[in-house]
Enzyme design. Structure first.
Site, mmCIF file in Angstrom:
data_model
loop_
_atom_site.group_PDB
_atom_site.id
_atom_site.type_symbol
_atom_site.label_atom_id
_atom_site.label_comp_id
_atom_site.label_asym_id
_atom_site.label_seq_id
_atom_site.Cartn_x
_atom_site.Cartn_y
_atom_site.Cartn_z
ATOM 1 N N CYS B 98 -12.472 -17.895 5.354
ATOM 2 C CA CYS B 98 -11.116 -17.700 6.195
ATOM 3 C C CYS B 98 -11.278 -18.635 7.446
ATOM 4 C CB CYS B 98 -10.959 -16.173 6.626
ATOM 5 S SG CYS B 98 -11.300 -14.792 5.277
ATOM 6 N N CYS B 101 -9.966 -22.287 7.497
ATOM 7 C CA CYS B 101 -8.380 -22.858 7.737
ATOM 8 C C CYS B 101 -7.792 -21.796 8.985
ATOM 9 C CB CYS B 101 -7.660 -22.124 6.404
ATOM 10 S SG CYS B 101 -7.816 -23.118 5.066
ATOM 11 N N CYS B 135 -3.941 -15.443 0.022
ATOM 12 C CA CYS B 135 -4.680 -16.563 0.543
ATOM 13 C C CYS B 135 -6.138 -16.915 -0.399
ATOM 14 C CB CYS B 135 -5.418 -16.439 1.810
ATOM 15 S SG CYS B 135 -4.526 -17.159 3.080
ATOM 16 N N CYS B 198 9.306 12.956 5.278
ATOM 17 C CA CYS B 198 8.373 12.711 6.412
ATOM 18 C C CYS B 198 9.066 13.117 7.654
ATOM 19 C CB CYS B 198 8.368 11.035 6.474
ATOM 20 S SG CYS B 198 8.062 10.331 4.828
ATOM 21 N N CYS B 201 8.453 16.765 9.151
ATOM 22 C CA CYS B 201 7.372 17.029 10.006
ATOM 23 C C CYS B 201 7.197 16.155 11.162
ATOM 24 C CB CYS B 201 5.952 16.942 9.236
ATOM 25 S SG CYS B 201 5.508 18.101 8.018
ATOM 26 N N HIS B 202 7.463 14.942 10.875
ATOM 27 C CA HIS B 202 7.230 13.728 11.906
ATOM 28 C C HIS B 202 8.276 13.578 12.715
ATOM 29 C CE1 HIS B 202 3.113 12.903 10.312
ATOM 30 N NE2 HIS B 202 3.534 12.787 9.480
ATOM 31 N N CYS B 243 -0.090 12.247 2.014
ATOM 32 C CA CYS B 243 0.940 12.983 2.580
ATOM 33 C C CYS B 243 1.854 13.498 1.459
ATOM 34 C CB CYS B 243 1.836 12.238 3.689
ATOM 35 S SG CYS B 243 1.130 12.589 5.334
#
Lengths: 138, 282, 109
Positions: B98, B101, B135, B198, B201-202, B243
């Protein structure tokens, strides 16, 4: 609607599903402590045990024990499958007689810290830690 | 019959509004005494029902919060370190690492805040995992990593760690709009036997308790995150999957178009917050 | 056999003679407790770091025994008295016989 006995039982279990796991204790911890103290009964005072009142997750519970003047401190979890957690033996270059680590607790239970003091006496501290199980996820 | 029993059992599992007593919480998140991380901010314009967005960090107990404030104490950083040695190691037919580059990971700090984002060449939204595998396969001539493999999770943790304290900066307009709309739709769709979305609850119940779990807003700025439960780095799609599984529904697959769309939408709900990952959560 | 077991230690670079310093240690290790079962129901055998020692210039600071109740990636924070300049040697002992060490120098004025 009539419920079968099985359904009633499951309903009751579901309804009483504790947010906090039931308290766990075993006789094994008393034996383990006796092994560390050679049978002597530990006194109180001179040892501090710091642990959360409620552990966010039983996998990783940060705790700290401190007993100025101790030669060694043993830590026990009264409700775990085996009660021993760790033993800290302080060498001549120990800067303070304390240690801080992260432990696993299988459920709500007492943790016990026992210190062997320089004069051969023992003191202990005990604290209940509530271990919760989460609602959801991952 | 099974369904009735399940629903009855769930009724016992009430959503409580009582806070459990826990040790004192920290007020601000400053990592290593240097990196200031915004954990609370006014919600972005596209949010209909939330006025202040809060990082998952603000919902955890003081002990858990403390673990994230120092890179030595943060167990997630162990995995970042493992990724660092992989970063510097050549792999694949092309003989590149990695680093060959990209230089140092710090030089890539601009990346995580904008992810996931529209990839013009591919004609779709890409997540960190997809860029990493692109990559690896096309430039390093190495094998792709599984979405949930340890090396992939470690690497996404590394990529996130260098962007901590930088504001979330995902684009939801332009070519990514359609994907964002799909993500929003999924966010508000009820799934599973428990028929929970979702949002249930959130959005509707954050700060309340579900059983003993202190519900957060479900923000993703802390991902990938070190979960105490797993004692390991957990990827965002893995969290999504868990979840939905817990609604007793059939979850989408990791890396599926649905989860990619959801990732983009959830990231945009965090606009105003800073990148925090790898965070420490329960 | 645990893989990728990497120790990390944080020790201050310098101190004054006789000062008490705080040391933090961490080692990446799954700490397989022996309580878990695999997919087929077989018990996964215990494999943990069972002992940790810290010595300074040959003298002992701490000698700790660990049980399976110590969390994954064992973390330990403790204090040492530093009488003179020298080297801390940290050693972790694994159930499988492996021994991991780390050393850190400290300059004392």
């Amino acid at each position: 609607m009539t419920f079968s006995r099985r359904q009633t039982l499951l309903l009751a279990l579901g309804a009483s599903a504790a947010a906090v796991l039931p308290f766990r204790a075993s006789a094994a911890v008393e034996d383990a402590i006796a092994e560390f103290t050679g049978g002597a009964t530990p006194g109180e005072g001179g040892i501090t045990l710091t642990a959360p009142e409620i552990a966010e997750n039983g996998n990783t519970v940060p705790i700290e024990v401190s007993a100025p003047g101790a030669a060694a401190i043993a830590l026990f979890a009264a409700g775990n499958p085996t009660p021993g957690v760790a033993t800290f033996n302080f060498g001549p270059l120990a800067g303070a007689h304390m240690a801080s680590t992260r432990i696993r607790l299988a459920g709500t239970q007492d943790i016990v810290a026992v210190a062997r003091m320089a004069d051969g006496s023992f003191v202990q501290a005990r604290q209940e830690v509530k271990v919760t199980i989460g609602g959801c996820g991952g | 019959m099974k369904e009735t029993m399940l629903k009855s059992a769930v009724c016992g599992m009430a959503l409580l509004a009582l806070p459990l007593t826990a040790s004192a919480q920290e007020a601000e998140l400053v990592i290593n005494g240097e990196i200031e991380v915004t954990t609370e901010a006014p919600a972005a314009d596209h949010m209909d029902y939330i006025r202040t967005v809060r990082s998952g960090w603000t919902f955890r107990t003081g002990e858990t919060q403390a673990l994230q404030m120092d890179d030595f104490d943060n167990p997630g950083m162990l995995y970042v370190e493992q990724a660092m040695s992989v970063w510097n190691t050549a792999e694949g037919e092309a003989g590149e690492s990695c680093a060959s580059c990209h230089g140092a990971p710090e030089d890539m700090a601009d990346v995580r805040p904008t992810l996931p984002k529209w990839n013009e060449e591919a004609g779709e939204v890409w997540t960190a995992e997809m860029y990493i595998n692109d990559c690896r396969e096309n430039r390093m001539q190495a094998e792709a990593w599984d979405w949930n493999s340890q090396p992939m999770r470690n690497m996404t943790a590394l990529l996130s760690s260098v962007s901590r304290g930088m504001p979330i900066d995902v684009q939801i307009d332009g070519p990514a709009r359609e994907t964002w709309e799909l993500g929003k739709e999924i966010y508000y769709t009820r799934y599973g036997q428990l028929e929970l979305s979702c949002a249930n609850c959130h959005e509707d119940n954050y700060d309340n308790l579900i059983r003993a779990d202190h519900l957060s807003q479900g923000q993703s700025n802390g991902f990938p995150t070190y979960r105490l439960k797993n004692a390991n780095i957990v990827s965002l799609h893995n969290r999504f999957r868990g979840c939905i599984r817990d609604t007793r529904g059939e979850p989408f697959a990791l890396g599926s178009p649905e989860f990619i769309a959801l990732e983009l939408y959830v990231a945009s709900r965090g606009l105003g917050l800073d990148v925090e990952g790898p965070a420490v959560r329960n | 056999m645990a893989e990728n077991v990497t120790p990390r230690v944080r020790v201050p670079r310098d101190a004054s003679a006789g000062e008490v310093i705080t040391i933090k240690t961490l080692i990446s290790h799954p700490m397989e407790s022996g309580q878990r079962r695999d997919g087929d129901g077989n018990q996964i055998p215990r494999s943990i770091i069972n002992r940790f020692t810290c010595d300074f210039n040959g003298e002992n600071v701490l000698d700790a025994t660990f049980e399976p109740a110590i969390s994954t990636n064992p973390f330990l924070e403790f204090q040492a008295t530093v009488p003179e300049s020298g080297t801390f040697v940290f050693t972790w002992y694994d159930d499988d016989g492996s021994v991991y060490t780390e050393e850190k120098e400290i300059a004392v004025s």
